[in-house]
Motif scaffolding. Sequence first.
Motif, mmCIF file in Angstrom:
data_model
loop_
_atom_site.group_PDB
_atom_site.id
_atom_site.type_symbol
_atom_site.label_atom_id
_atom_site.label_comp_id
_atom_site.label_asym_id
_atom_site.label_seq_id
_atom_site.Cartn_x
_atom_site.Cartn_y
_atom_site.Cartn_z
ATOM 1 N N LEU A 258 2.261 22.572 4.319
ATOM 2 C CA LEU A 258 2.973 21.817 3.562
ATOM 3 C C LEU A 258 3.882 22.432 2.616
ATOM 4 N N TRP A 259 3.206 23.414 1.890
ATOM 5 C CA TRP A 259 3.883 24.181 0.923
ATOM 6 C C TRP A 259 5.085 25.262 1.669
ATOM 7 N N THR A 260 4.638 25.712 2.837
ATOM 8 C CA THR A 260 5.550 26.562 3.397
ATOM 9 C C THR A 260 6.781 25.944 3.932
ATOM 10 N N LEU A 261 6.423 24.645 4.333
ATOM 11 C CA LEU A 261 7.619 23.803 4.953
ATOM 12 C C LEU A 261 8.573 23.625 3.741
ATOM 13 N N ALA A 262 8.018 23.090 2.409
ATOM 14 C CA ALA A 262 8.926 22.833 1.313
ATOM 15 C C ALA A 262 9.551 24.056 0.902
ATOM 16 N N GLN A 263 8.844 25.060 0.745
ATOM 17 C CA GLN A 263 9.389 26.318 0.399
ATOM 18 C C GLN A 263 10.658 26.840 1.120
ATOM 19 N N GLN A 264 10.365 26.727 2.432
ATOM 20 C CA GLN A 264 11.520 27.040 3.357
ATOM 21 C C GLN A 264 12.669 26.131 3.314
#
Length: 321
Positions: A258-264
Amino acid sequence: MTSWLTPLLLFGIGDSILGFLDALMTPLYAAVSGILAGAYRLLSPVFGEGSGLSWTLGIVGLTVAIRTLLIPLFVKQINSARNMQLIQPKVKLLQDKYGADRERLGQEMMKLYQSEGVNPMASCFPLLLQMPIFIALFNVLNAAARGTPKGYFFEQAPELATSMAQASLFGARLAGTAFPFVPFGATQVLALLLIAGMTGILFVTQLQLMSKNMPPEALTGPFAQQQKMMLYLFPVIYAVTGVSIPIGVLVYWMTSNLWTLAQQYYIIHNNPTPNTPAYIDWEERMKAKGLDPRVIEAQRLAKRTGRKVQPATTDAQPTAG
């Protein structure tokens, strides 16, 4: 006689190497166990001693803390990759000109990297530095979920590892796995939901990158085929391996995805790659605010390369070159 000794010697060497690597990881195990134990002790007075919710939120807090600390490395990785993308048209020209002469091509490529202030390996270094941290996260959580203390703070208080191994969330044990599926109960249901969730998030993350933040030239050829393969292969790997991973580790994995998706999404929305659909959208938003996207891009490029860059003076749409 030596024929049967050889495997034993190799096995012994393998044990020594694993022991050495484990010793190198000890400080990271200590840091991860300390953050997780600290998060649990802060949350347990609110949600209850030994409760699954306390441990679950502790794992979420641990993941967020680690990913926050890794933001500078992520930014450096993105900037390095962006610099490499910006010189790809020049790289293509060199390949067309010197493709038959590998030695001359290598020399000209090195000259190009030096003149542009680009290091082709720079985008790999942050990723390599992150790997030991993620391995430490996985090993500490995996061991704790199984009731085995790993890391200084769990080793000093082994009852914490036992507490986590015995904790449950919605009737599912954090130490439990989806497999075996019999008897089928709350543990299997929650594990399968987490696996489905993190697999779907990974797919969306890859799809977002390919559809929004990749230039047209990157969507053809071997690289594009590799990206498309990863789009479908990684979720399958997640689904297959996830059934034997404890729920506590799946919670970490889900939070990290989830963090990776939001960060991207943040990067693509605010600092997209030139000559991509996301970049065209960003240009329109900047113009609507009365800002010149060419000036902003020149300022960003100057910051990444450490050199003064003049913005484009034409009204043509900026490209990766």
